[in-house]
Design an enzyme around this catalytic site. Structure first.
Site, PDB file in Angstrom:
ATOM      1  NE  ARG A 168      -3.970  -2.040   0.336  1.00 50.52           N
ATOM      2  CZ  ARG A 168      -3.879  -3.314  -0.062  1.00 50.52           C
ATOM      3  NH1 ARG A 168      -2.818  -3.737  -0.733  1.00 50.52           N
ATOM      4  NH2 ARG A 168      -4.865  -4.151   0.176  1.00 50.52           N
ATOM      5  CB  SER A 203      -9.105  -2.128   4.007  1.00 50.04           C
ATOM      6  OG  SER A 203      -9.542  -3.333   3.435  1.00 50.04           O
ATOM      7  CD  GLU A 210      -5.957   0.494   2.234  1.00 48.85           C
ATOM      8  OE1 GLU A 210      -5.792  -0.568   2.849  1.00 48.85           O
ATOM      9  OE2 GLU A 210      -6.674   0.582   1.227  1.00 48.85           O
TER      10      GLU A 210
HETATM   11  C1  LIG Z   1     -15.611  -0.579  -1.224  1.00 55.00           C
HETATM   12  C2  LIG Z   1     -14.125  -0.289  -1.398  1.00 55.00           C
HETATM   13  C3  LIG Z   1     -13.246  -1.338  -1.558  1.00 55.00           C
HETATM   14  C4  LIG Z   1     -11.871  -1.102  -1.723  1.00 55.00           C
HETATM   15  N1  LIG Z   1     -11.039  -2.155  -1.890  1.00 55.00           N
HETATM   16  C5  LIG Z   1      -9.716  -1.960  -2.064  1.00 55.00           C
HETATM   17  C6  LIG Z   1      -8.834  -3.077  -2.251  1.00 55.00           C
HETATM   18  O1  LIG Z   1      -9.241  -4.222  -2.291  1.00 55.00           O
HETATM   19  N2  LIG Z   1      -7.518  -2.811  -2.409  1.00 55.00           N
HETATM   20  C7  LIG Z   1      -7.014  -1.542  -2.407  1.00 55.00           C
HETATM   21  O2  LIG Z   1      -5.792  -1.391  -2.567  1.00 55.00           O
HETATM   22  N3  LIG Z   1      -7.827  -0.473  -2.237  1.00 55.00           N
HETATM   23  C8  LIG Z   1      -9.156  -0.646  -2.073  1.00 55.00           C
HETATM   24  N4  LIG Z   1      -9.997   0.422  -1.878  1.00 55.00           N
HETATM   25  C9  LIG Z   1      -9.416   1.785  -1.850  1.00 55.00           C
HETATM   26  C10 LIG Z   1      -9.480   2.530  -3.207  1.00 55.00           C
HETATM   27  O3  LIG Z   1     -10.430   1.976  -4.056  1.00 55.00           O
HETATM   28  C11 LIG Z   1      -8.144   2.561  -3.923  1.00 55.00           C
HETATM   29  O4  LIG Z   1      -7.145   3.107  -3.095  1.00 55.00           O
HETATM   30  C12 LIG Z   1      -8.195   3.371  -5.234  1.00 55.00           C
HETATM   31  O5  LIG Z   1      -6.992   3.215  -5.962  1.00 55.00           O
HETATM   32  C13 LIG Z   1      -8.438   4.860  -5.005  1.00 55.00           C
HETATM   33  O6  LIG Z   1      -8.712   5.438  -6.250  1.00 55.00           O
HETATM   34  P1  LIG Z   1      -9.477   6.810  -6.388  1.00 55.00           P
HETATM   35  O7  LIG Z   1      -9.415   7.194  -7.826  1.00 55.00           O
HETATM   36  O8  LIG Z   1     -10.814   6.722  -5.790  1.00 55.00           O
HETATM   37  O9  LIG Z   1      -8.535   7.769  -5.532  1.00 55.00           O
HETATM   38  P2  LIG Z   1      -8.967   9.035  -4.666  1.00 55.00           P
HETATM   39  O10 LIG Z   1      -9.665   8.576  -3.437  1.00 55.00           O
HETATM   40  O11 LIG Z   1      -9.643  10.035  -5.521  1.00 55.00           O
HETATM   41  O12 LIG Z   1      -7.535   9.584  -4.258  1.00 55.00           O
HETATM   42  C14 LIG Z   1      -6.701   8.840  -3.401  1.00 55.00           C
HETATM   43  C15 LIG Z   1      -5.344   9.549  -3.334  1.00 55.00           C
HETATM   44  O13 LIG Z   1      -4.712   9.496  -4.604  1.00 55.00           O
HETATM   45  C16 LIG Z   1      -4.473  10.822  -5.101  1.00 55.00           C
HETATM   46  N5  LIG Z   1      -4.740  10.778  -6.555  1.00 55.00           N
HETATM   47  C17 LIG Z   1      -5.886  10.385  -7.172  1.00 55.00           C
HETATM   48  N6  LIG Z   1      -5.707  10.411  -8.506  1.00 55.00           N
HETATM   49  C18 LIG Z   1      -4.450  10.833  -8.731  1.00 55.00           C
HETATM   50  C19 LIG Z   1      -3.670  11.078  -9.901  1.00 55.00           C
HETATM   51  N7  LIG Z   1      -4.148  10.887 -11.143  1.00 55.00           N
HETATM   52  N8  LIG Z   1      -2.400  11.524  -9.742  1.00 55.00           N
HETATM   53  C20 LIG Z   1      -1.874  11.734  -8.521  1.00 55.00           C
HETATM   54  N9  LIG Z   1      -2.556  11.524  -7.367  1.00 55.00           N
HETATM   55  C21 LIG Z   1      -3.827  11.066  -7.482  1.00 55.00           C
HETATM   56  C22 LIG Z   1      -5.422  11.721  -4.340  1.00 55.00           C
HETATM   57  O14 LIG Z   1      -4.914  13.041  -4.273  1.00 55.00           O
HETATM   58  C23 LIG Z   1      -5.454  11.040  -2.983  1.00 55.00           C
HETATM   59  O15 LIG Z   1      -4.310  11.403  -2.255  1.00 55.00           O
HETATM   60  C24 LIG Z   1     -11.368   0.226  -1.729  1.00 55.00           C
HETATM   61  C25 LIG Z   1     -12.271   1.291  -1.558  1.00 55.00           C
HETATM   62  C26 LIG Z   1     -13.636   1.042  -1.408  1.00 55.00           C
HETATM   63  C27 LIG Z   1     -14.580   2.187  -1.256  1.00 55.00           C
END
Ligand SMILES: Cc1cc2nc3c(=O)[nH]c(=O)nc-3n(C[C@H](O)[C@H](O)[C@H](O)COP(=O)(O)OP(=O)(O)OC[C@H]3O[C@@H](n4cnc5c(N)ncnc54)[C@H](O)[C@@H]3O)c2cc1C
Length: 342
Positions: A168, A242, A338
């Site tokens: 992570r 998580s 996380e």
């Molecule tokens: C129901 C559920 C299940 C999940 N299961 C998992 C799992 O199994 N495994 C896992 O690893 N994660 C999991 N997650 C967490 C999440 O889905 C991941 O971390 C995902 O990659 C976040 O993507 P996002 O686009 O929503 O990021 P955001 O929440 O929009 O951003 C997260 C971070 O990344 C930064 N960011 C976003 N896009 C960019 C970009 N293009 N360039 C630079 N920085 C950026 C943001 O500034 C922020 O700091 C889960 C979440 C939920 C709600």
């Protein structure tokens, strides 16, 4: 082609974070082309405003209104950029949905990403915490990333080694934090695909479906079924997946803990360290199904914090702190969140 900067003011972020927390951004901009990122630097009305890069909002906790500019990454596009004896190379833009992209690769007949099916969020955020699930991590099929450098205004590329992927974790959460805006990610999808069914849940699900020689699609279907049973759908119950990382400790420390807690759930890692199941630690402290204010712990999975209706970032933060304090007091283990607190 130049895309104009259409800035919206006092923009609600409630539907742009999967926790469903109400908070607004002083300024909001949809980024649909990389050129907009350079143009922002020349817009005097945005001078001095803090910046937040937003993807699907599935890994953030909004702790209050954001006083700056939210840059919502919505650049789209998927392209096959090459192939060699080992892999097919596919590039996806930051604004593509991760889960949608995984399904697209499977529809082409290419395996590699199936264990990461149904993880919410965008392709651009996936390398930030090296998303992982069911025995696989993004780094397993990662090839390269291109990103916009907020300090120099230049676009640069990084290969896998330079991304320093860990559990992570990546360089984007460390040295390049607040600096790199990921524009697209290139994946190397293996030509000699092997099923990854190390994770017991996946193996059981495939066995229950009598699939002895599963295809990538079979594994994706199994993962989707398991996830749908275990995790709350953010469209129904606000959450960020998580909430805590699984703590990593030494084998000696695990042995000491086992004396006091013989049921301790732990997993030996290839490097000899031990990963503890954070959900089990939280459950042992009696938090499963409990709530504090409008935030709660999901009744089926203690690792997931949920919005019970109208939760604020403060509710979520206080609940997380109370859980971490209990786990620390009972097991002497520090829980690290996380999601990113904004
Ligand atoms: C129901 C559920 C299940 C999940 N299961 C998992 C799992 O199994 N495994 C896992 O690893 N994660 C999991 N997650 C967490 C999440 O889905 C991941 O971390 C995902 O990659 C976040 O993507 P996002 O686009 O929503 O990021 P955001 O929440 O929009 O951003 C997260 C971070 O990344 C930064 N960011 C976003 N896009 C960019 C970009 N293009 N360039 C630079 N920085 C950026 C943001 O500034 C922020 O700091 C889960 C979440 C939920 C709600």
């Amino acid at each position: 082609m130049t895309v104009p900067l259409t800035i919206e003011r006092d923009f609600s972020l409630r539907r742009l974070n999967t926790f469903g927390i109400e908070a607004s951004a002083a300024a909001y901009l949809r980024i649909t082309a990389a050129g907009q990122l350079a143009d922002i630097a020349h817009d005097a009305s945005l001078d001095g405003l803090p910046r937040l890069v937003l993807g699907g909002g599935s890994n953030i906790v909004l702790t209050g209104d954001f006083p700056g500019l939210v840059m919502h990454m919505m650049i789209e596009g998927i392209a096959v950029i090459g192939a060699d004896a080992d892999a097919v190379y596919v590039r996806a833009a930051a604004g593509e949905s991760w889960a949608g992209f995984v399904q697209w690769t499977l529809a082409q007949g290419w395996g590699g990403l199936e264990n990461l099916s149904l993880i919410p969020g965008s392709v651009g955020a996936a390398p930030i915490q090296n998303i992982g699930a069911y025995g696989a991590e993004l780094k397993d099929c990662f090839h390269a990333v291109s990103a916009f450098d907020r300090e120099t205004g230049r676009i640069f590329t990084l290969d896998k080694a330079a991304c320093q992927f860990g559990y992570r974790d990546s360089v984007f959460k460390q040295a390049l934090r607040e600096r790199a805006i990921i524009l697209d990610v290139t994946f190397a999808l293996p030509k000699r695909w092997q099923p990854n069914i190390r994770y017991a849940d996946v193996a059981h699900e495939l066995a229950a479906r009598a699939l002895q020689a599963p295809t990538p699609r079979d594994i994706s279907d199994a993962v989707i079924a398991i996830r749908s049973r275990k995790l709350p759908d953010p469209a129904q119950i606000g959450n960020a997946g998580s909430f805590f990382k699984n703590p990593v400790i030494s084998a000696a420390r695990r042995d000491a803990l086992l004396l006091e807690h013989p049921q301790l759930v732990s997993y030996a890692q290839p490097d000899g360290s031990i990963k503890l199941a954070a959900g089990w630690l939280i459950d042992q402290c009696g938090w499963k199904g409990k709530r504090l204010g409008a935030a709660g712990v999901y009744e089926k999975q203690a690792l997931v914090l949920v919005n019970c209706g109208g939760a604020t970032g403060r509710d979520v933060t206080q609940l997380a702190a109370a859980i971490a304090a209990d786990v620390q007091a009972r097991f002497g283990v520090r829980l690290e969140p996380e999601p990113i607190f904004v």
